[in-house]
Design a protein around this motif. Structure first.
Motif, PDB file in Angstrom:
ATOM      1  N   VAL A 125       0.847  -1.189   0.000  1.00 25.53           N
ATOM      2  CA  VAL A 125       0.000   0.000   0.000  1.00 25.53           C
ATOM      3  C   VAL A 125       0.883   1.239   0.000  1.00 25.53           C
ATOM      4  CG1 VAL A 125      -1.779   1.287   1.251  1.00 25.53           C
ATOM      5  CG2 VAL A 125      -1.854  -1.203   1.240  1.00 25.53           C
ATOM      6  N   GLY A 126       0.487   2.255  -0.782  1.00 22.79           N
ATOM      7  CA  GLY A 126       1.230   3.506  -0.809  1.00 22.79           C
ATOM      8  C   GLY A 126       0.344   4.687  -1.137  1.00 22.79           C
ATOM      9  N   ASP A 127       0.857   5.884  -0.915  1.00 25.24           N
ATOM     10  CA  ASP A 127       0.143   7.120  -1.224  1.00 25.24           C
ATOM     11  C   ASP A 127      -0.014   7.279  -2.733  1.00 25.24           C
ATOM     12  OD1 ASP A 127      -0.685   9.984  -0.213  1.00 25.24           O
ATOM     13  OD2 ASP A 127       0.634  10.278  -1.933  1.00 25.24           O
ATOM     14  N   LEU A 128      -1.183   7.720  -3.172  1.00 28.95           N
ATOM     15  CA  LEU A 128      -1.470   7.792  -4.606  1.00 28.95           C
ATOM     16  C   LEU A 128      -0.502   8.725  -5.337  1.00 28.95           C
ATOM     17  CD1 LEU A 128      -4.907   7.808  -6.317  1.00 28.95           C
ATOM     18  CD2 LEU A 128      -3.212   9.505  -6.999  1.00 28.95           C
ATOM     19  N   ALA A 129      -0.234   9.907  -4.784  1.00 34.73           N
ATOM     20  CA  ALA A 129       0.677  10.836  -5.468  1.00 34.73           C
ATOM     21  C   ALA A 129       2.080  10.256  -5.560  1.00 34.73           C
ATOM     22  CB  ALA A 129       0.705  12.180  -4.743  1.00 34.73           C
ATOM     23  N   ASP A 130       2.535   9.580  -4.503  1.00 35.33           N
ATOM     24  CA  ASP A 130       3.847   8.939  -4.544  1.00 35.33           C
ATOM     25  C   ASP A 130       3.906   7.883  -5.641  1.00 35.33           C
ATOM     26  OD1 ASP A 130       4.711  10.432  -2.394  1.00 35.33           O
ATOM     27  OD2 ASP A 130       4.400   8.837  -0.919  1.00 35.33           O
ATOM     28  N   ILE A 131       2.858   7.075  -5.708  1.00 33.50           N
ATOM     29  CA  ILE A 131       2.835   5.980  -6.677  1.00 33.50           C
ATOM     30  C   ILE A 131       2.719   6.512  -8.106  1.00 33.50           C
ATOM     31  CG2 ILE A 131       1.332   4.100  -7.471  1.00 33.50           C
ATOM     32  CD1 ILE A 131       1.074   3.240  -4.559  1.00 33.50           C
ATOM     33  N   ALA A 132       1.919   7.556  -8.304  1.00 32.13           N
ATOM     34  CA  ALA A 132       1.829   8.157  -9.639  1.00 32.13           C
ATOM     35  C   ALA A 132       3.155   8.786 -10.045  1.00 32.13           C
ATOM     36  CB  ALA A 132       0.711   9.195  -9.673  1.00 32.13           C
ATOM     37  N   ILE A 168      11.798  18.758 -13.329  1.00 26.98           N
ATOM     38  CA  ILE A 168      10.482  18.785 -13.959  1.00 26.98           C
ATOM     39  C   ILE A 168       9.404  18.772 -12.876  1.00 26.98           C
ATOM     40  CG2 ILE A 168      10.392  16.261 -14.188  1.00 26.98           C
ATOM     41  CD1 ILE A 168       8.911  16.666 -16.856  1.00 26.98           C
ATOM     42  N   VAL A 169       8.323  19.507 -13.131  1.00 24.89           N
ATOM     43  CA  VAL A 169       7.116  19.451 -12.310  1.00 24.89           C
ATOM     44  C   VAL A 169       5.993  18.942 -13.211  1.00 24.89           C
ATOM     45  CG1 VAL A 169       5.411  20.745 -10.966  1.00 24.89           C
ATOM     46  CG2 VAL A 169       7.844  21.312 -10.782  1.00 24.89           C
ATOM     47  N   ILE A 170       5.311  17.892 -12.753  1.00 19.53           N
ATOM     48  CA  ILE A 170       4.256  17.259 -13.541  1.00 19.53           C
ATOM     49  C   ILE A 170       2.925  17.488 -12.832  1.00 19.53           C
ATOM     50  CG2 ILE A 170       3.414  15.068 -14.486  1.00 19.53           C
ATOM     51  CD1 ILE A 170       6.351  14.074 -14.248  1.00 19.53           C
ATOM     52  N   PHE A 171       1.915  17.842 -13.593  1.00 17.24           N
ATOM     53  CA  PHE A 171       0.593  18.121 -13.045  1.00 17.24           C
ATOM     54  C   PHE A 171      -0.348  16.977 -13.412  1.00 17.24           C
ATOM     55  CE2 PHE A 171       2.798  22.069 -13.804  1.00 17.24           C
ATOM     56  CZ  PHE A 171       2.596  22.790 -12.643  1.00 17.24           C
ATOM     57  N   GLY A 172      -0.979  16.382 -12.384  1.00 16.88           N
ATOM     58  CA  GLY A 172      -1.875  15.260 -12.623  1.00 16.88           C
ATOM     59  C   GLY A 172      -3.211  15.451 -11.935  1.00 16.88           C
ATOM     60  N   GLY A 173      -4.130  14.520 -12.161  1.00 14.01           N
ATOM     61  CA  GLY A 173      -5.475  14.650 -11.609  1.00 14.01           C
ATOM     62  C   GLY A 173      -6.159  15.881 -12.180  1.00 14.01           C
ATOM     63  N   GLY A 181      -1.934  10.217 -17.522  1.00 17.62           N
ATOM     64  CA  GLY A 181      -3.314  10.535 -17.218  1.00 17.62           C
ATOM     65  C   GLY A 181      -3.835   9.784 -16.006  1.00 17.62           C
ATOM     66  N   ASP A 182      -5.102   9.358 -16.078  1.00 10.69           N
ATOM     67  CA  ASP A 182      -5.731   8.652 -14.967  1.00 10.69           C
ATOM     68  C   ASP A 182      -5.081   7.307 -14.690  1.00 10.69           C
ATOM     69  OD1 ASP A 182      -7.490  10.671 -14.513  1.00 10.69           O
ATOM     70  OD2 ASP A 182      -9.223   9.693 -15.416  1.00 10.69           O
ATOM     71  N   GLU A 183      -4.331   6.789 -15.649  1.00 16.49           N
ATOM     72  CA  GLU A 183      -3.728   5.466 -15.466  1.00 16.49           C
ATOM     73  C   GLU A 183      -2.448   5.517 -14.630  1.00 16.49           C
ATOM     74  OE1 GLU A 183      -3.202   3.821 -19.338  1.00 16.49           O
ATOM     75  OE2 GLU A 183      -5.344   3.482 -19.661  1.00 16.49           O
ATOM     76  N   ALA A 184      -1.961   6.714 -14.309  1.00 17.70           N
ATOM     77  CA  ALA A 184      -0.690   6.828 -13.596  1.00 17.70           C
ATOM     78  C   ALA A 184      -0.716   6.072 -12.272  1.00 17.70           C
ATOM     79  CB  ALA A 184      -0.340   8.299 -13.359  1.00 17.70           C
ATOM     80  N   ALA A 185      -1.810   6.187 -11.512  1.00 17.63           N
ATOM     81  CA  ALA A 185      -1.871   5.526 -10.214  1.00 17.63           C
ATOM     82  C   ALA A 185      -1.846   4.007 -10.365  1.00 17.63           C
ATOM     83  CB  ALA A 185      -3.122   5.959  -9.459  1.00 17.63           C
ATOM     84  N   LEU A 186      -2.557   3.481 -11.371  1.00 24.18           N
ATOM     85  CA  LEU A 186      -2.604   2.035 -11.560  1.00 24.18           C
ATOM     86  C   LEU A 186      -1.267   1.506 -12.080  1.00 24.18           C
ATOM     87  CD1 LEU A 186      -6.166   1.760 -13.125  1.00 24.18           C
ATOM     88  CD2 LEU A 186      -5.488   1.159 -10.794  1.00 24.18           C
TER      89      LEU A 186
END
Length: 391
Positions: A169-176, A303-308, A345-350
């Motif tokens: 288990v991990g934090d979503l932003a960390d995993i993305a 780099i700074v990446i913007f997600g969600g 995109g939305d697949e980053a977390a998965l």
């Protein structure tokens, strides 16, 4: 050393896809016969396939292609988000093979997650599983609970699916952030910040190629940096948090739209030239740049990446973000800085959850898969496979 080299070959084809033996030889610093022996071991284990490449026009024997067996080796990747749950079967090589989702129920999410996993129709060898957990939830009274991954969640899922030790288990932003670093907008970049907008705003931070997770994994709560002490009360109980200035509710307020309308109507109105929508995006972009400038001055990322939701807002707010960065960020920190919307995109977390689950297999294919013969492959006496990759 043999395990290390097997892991290096498997990780390379997992990240880069079908790869010739010649490219593996060049990229990993091992010689041709060593690569041949390692590829043969991985093929015998069922982790990769070897096949002839497409016909080439140049003379000489073509180098076989080594490919991950995506359909036969997979990980269970799950995400717990503000309003939905998702489960995917992700094949070795990072390809999503099957995907299910359901609304997030109130209370315990484990039964729904377990049902989603059971519906994935698994085939082949499961290398493990991982769950990406959004760090913010909202209570019925409107207050926010800013936490992160529940340490008991993995055990509960293991028990529900009768699969001891399967889930991490991990934090979503960390995993993305891990996903974008491995095969997304920051591939090949070792210093990055991934900003994820959802119910709140959180960050996955990678420095020197390593994820910064903090004590018990609770770093990255950047949405609760106080940027405007005279600003609005945040759901966390503080005042003037960054997410009160850049969140969806702030955007709707500036655009004159009712709460709960979502951010996309504002983006679409701005694309049509609506003055109120354009002004709202510019104001949110200015505050977004304000916070990014502070993060850039602290971490000096490449780099700074913007997600969600922030990934949707980034194209329209980029000029305002850059304007604020030019005002606030140190020249040495901004001159090399790239800004990008998420590539996954939305697949980053998965995809990131799958990367987390695959890591033991990629580190030690022999021990993690348990598929290879316990008898070592016969080595070339003049070329032992004990030389480590990269030397």
């Amino acid at each position: 050393m043999r395990r290390q080299n097997l892991g290096a070959v498997l990780r390379y084809v997992h990240v880069h896809g079908p790869t010739s033996r010649a490219e593996l030889t060049s990229s990993l610093g091992l010689n041709r016969s060593t690569i041949g022996a390692l590829a043969a071991d991985l093929a015998a284990s069922g982790l990769v396939t070897e096949e002839a490449p497409p016909p080439a026009r140049r003379a000489g024997r073509p180098s076989p292609l080594v490919s991950p067996r995506s359909a036969a080796v997979y990980a269970d990747a799950l995400s717990i988000e503000a309003d939905r749950l998702r489960a995917a079967r992700v094949g070795l090589g990072g390809r999503i093979l099957d995907l299910r989702e359901a609304p997030r129920p109130p209370g315990d999410v484990v039964p729904t997650l377990a049902a989603l996993v059971r519906s994935l129709e698994p085939e082949g060898f499961c290398a493990g599983g991982a769950v990406a957990v959004a760090d913010t939830t909202r209570a019925d009274d409107g207050t926010l609970d800013v936490g992160g991954a529940d340490e008991g969640l993995a055990a509960a899922l293991d028990a529900a699916l009768d699969a001891p030790g399967r889930f991490l288990v991990g934090d979503l932003a960390d995993i993305a952030a891990l996903a974008e670093h491995t095969r997304g907008a920051a591939a090949g970049i070792d210093d990055l910040i991934y900003l994820h907008g959802d119910l709140g705003v959180s960050a996955g931070i990678v420095t020197g190629g390593r994820l910064v997770i903090g004590h018990r994994g609770h770093s990255g709560k950047v949405g609760h940096m106080v940027v405007n002490p005279s600003g609005r009360r945040c759901g966390c109980g503080s005042k003037g948090c960054w997410e009160t200035e850049i969140g969806t509710e702030a955007l709707l307020r500036h655009a004159g739209l009712p709460p709960g309308s979502g951010h996309l109507p504002v983006v679409r109105a701005a694309e049509r030239g609506d003055a109120a929508a354009l002004a709202a995006l510019d104001r949110v972009g200015d505050w977004l740049g304000f916070g990014v400038a502070n993060l850039v001055n602290v971490f000096n990322p490449d780099i700074v990446i913007f997600g969600g939701t922030l990934g949707d807002l980034y194209p329209a707010t980029a000029p305002a973000i850059r304007r604020r960065l030019d005002m606030m960020a140190l020249p040495a920190s901004r001159e090399h800085l790239q800004l990008r919307a998420t590539a996954l995109g939305d697949e980053a977390a998965l995809i990131g959850a799958a990367e987390l689950a695959f890591d033991p297999l990629l580190t030690d294919p022999l021990a993690a898969a348990g598929l290879l013969s316990s008898t070592p492959a016969e080595a070339d006496p003049a070329d032992p496979t004990a030389e480590p990759a990269g030397q």
